[in-house]
Design a protein around this motif. Sequence first.
Motif, mmCIF file in Angstrom:
data_model
loop_
_atom_site.group_PDB
_atom_site.id
_atom_site.type_symbol
_atom_site.label_atom_id
_atom_site.label_comp_id
_atom_site.label_asym_id
_atom_site.label_seq_id
_atom_site.Cartn_x
_atom_site.Cartn_y
_atom_site.Cartn_z
ATOM 1 N N LEU A 73 -0.372 25.302 32.532
ATOM 2 C CA LEU A 73 -0.847 24.104 32.082
ATOM 3 C C LEU A 73 0.038 23.587 31.009
ATOM 4 O O LEU A 73 0.328 22.461 30.835
ATOM 5 N N MET A 74 0.992 24.495 30.416
ATOM 6 C CA MET A 74 1.655 24.148 29.438
ATOM 7 C C MET A 74 3.325 23.856 29.704
ATOM 8 O O MET A 74 4.106 23.529 29.028
ATOM 9 N N ARG A 75 3.337 24.101 31.084
ATOM 10 C CA ARG A 75 4.972 23.599 31.502
ATOM 11 C C ARG A 75 5.426 22.374 31.155
ATOM 12 O O ARG A 75 6.466 22.328 30.916
ATOM 13 N N PRO A 76 4.605 21.278 31.374
ATOM 14 C CA PRO A 76 5.212 19.979 31.130
ATOM 15 C C PRO A 76 5.434 19.932 29.625
ATOM 16 O O PRO A 76 6.675 19.310 29.093
ATOM 17 N N THR A 77 4.713 20.235 28.699
ATOM 18 C CA THR A 77 5.080 20.556 27.403
ATOM 19 C C THR A 77 6.140 21.328 26.952
ATOM 20 O O THR A 77 7.047 20.886 26.130
ATOM 21 N N VAL A 78 6.348 22.419 27.466
ATOM 22 C CA VAL A 78 7.255 23.384 27.215
ATOM 23 C C VAL A 78 8.622 22.709 27.849
ATOM 24 O O VAL A 78 9.717 22.755 27.062
ATOM 25 N N PHE A 79 8.827 22.140 29.021
ATOM 26 C CA PHE A 79 9.804 21.286 29.379
ATOM 27 C C PHE A 79 10.388 20.375 28.382
ATOM 28 O O PHE A 79 11.538 20.152 28.066
ATOM 29 N N PHE A 80 9.468 19.637 27.719
ATOM 30 C CA PHE A 80 9.871 18.498 26.526
ATOM 31 C C PHE A 80 10.405 19.127 25.372
ATOM 32 O O PHE A 80 11.179 18.890 24.712
ATOM 33 N N VAL A 81 9.843 20.386 25.082
ATOM 34 C CA VAL A 81 9.975 21.029 23.990
ATOM 35 C C VAL A 81 11.445 21.646 24.069
ATOM 36 O O VAL A 81 12.262 21.609 23.029
ATOM 37 N N VAL A 82 11.902 21.935 25.263
ATOM 38 C CA VAL A 82 13.012 22.600 25.562
ATOM 39 C C VAL A 82 14.239 21.722 25.263
ATOM 40 O O VAL A 82 15.298 21.839 24.960
ATOM 41 N N VAL A 83 13.803 20.619 25.964
ATOM 42 C CA VAL A 83 14.902 19.423 25.983
ATOM 43 C C VAL A 83 15.137 18.932 24.472
ATOM 44 O O VAL A 83 16.167 18.722 24.207
ATOM 45 N N ILE A 84 14.010 18.735 23.757
ATOM 46 C CA ILE A 84 14.144 18.521 22.554
ATOM 47 C C ILE A 84 15.009 19.656 21.516
ATOM 48 O O ILE A 84 15.944 19.479 20.650
ATOM 49 N N SER A 85 14.580 20.951 21.868
ATOM 50 C CA SER A 85 15.457 22.010 21.091
ATOM 51 C C SER A 85 16.821 21.812 21.411
ATOM 52 O O SER A 85 17.666 22.326 20.664
ATOM 53 N N VAL A 86 17.126 21.681 22.746
ATOM 54 C CA VAL A 86 18.643 21.723 23.035
ATOM 55 C C VAL A 86 19.215 20.558 22.284
ATOM 56 O O VAL A 86 20.226 20.558 21.724
#
Length: 291
Positions: free
Chosen positions: A207-220
Amino acid sequence: MNKHSRWKRRQALTGYALAAPVLLGTLIFFALPFGLTFWYSLTFGPGGQTFVGLDNYAYVLSTRSFRLAAANTLRFLGLGVPLILVVSMLLALALQKKFAGTRLFRNVLLFPMVVPVAGIVMVVDVFLAEQGALNAALEAVGLSPVRWMESPAAFWVLMALYVWKNCGYNVILLLAGLNMIPEELYQCARLEGANERQVFWRITAPLMRPTVFFVVVISVINAFKSYREAFLLGGEHPHTSVYFLQHYLNNNFNNMTYSRLSVAAILLFTGMMVLVAVLYRMQSEDGEAVL
């Protein structure tokens, strides 16, 4: 023309009028500069006088400085993004437990975001300069001083600054995603005998995959912003371990070699788009698998 058609036409014109400033700004400040950059990457000489095709790309890819900058950038992304993601997730899971002092801890995590980059660099210099506090401590115990920012340690100093400065924002995003998961799912899983590890991998992680995806993009994106610290700490020609693509771009701009600058910018843009597309594809496939 009937009344309904006139109304639809007026509605369409209103929509175009409202979108015109954004479309015009995108065209002037993004599309046209990108087109010019792409043209300069295929030409040589002032103002793109001579068309040389892909020769500039072949030359840039063959240079040691570009390969070094690309390798260091990929290394920083490959180590920094997973590291900050793991640290942020652990802190978010801890804050979700709502222990005493949770609100204060959140404020402390966000504090690095409001600290000016120049202030951070000054603090680092106080500790890691040749005559800094850390070298003074080493000399006090009989050890030789170390030029930290002129050694491979500079990479890890920059990595620590990246995690420290951007971790708090990631924690807030992840914590928001965790709080959106219904508590009933956890209660049902525990009633059926699931342990904490199973609850995390079967409920929280999917259930956290969409949030993690956004966090990864922001981290990049934030990883590329670490160039500010690298430039202020190491200058235009830092230690080879922290020589990034941004250094290559900046040095070619100063030398007015715009064809190489354009090639590097196009390659960087392409790499970023490919990376985001792969992440988005992975996130979409995972979401379909969960459904």
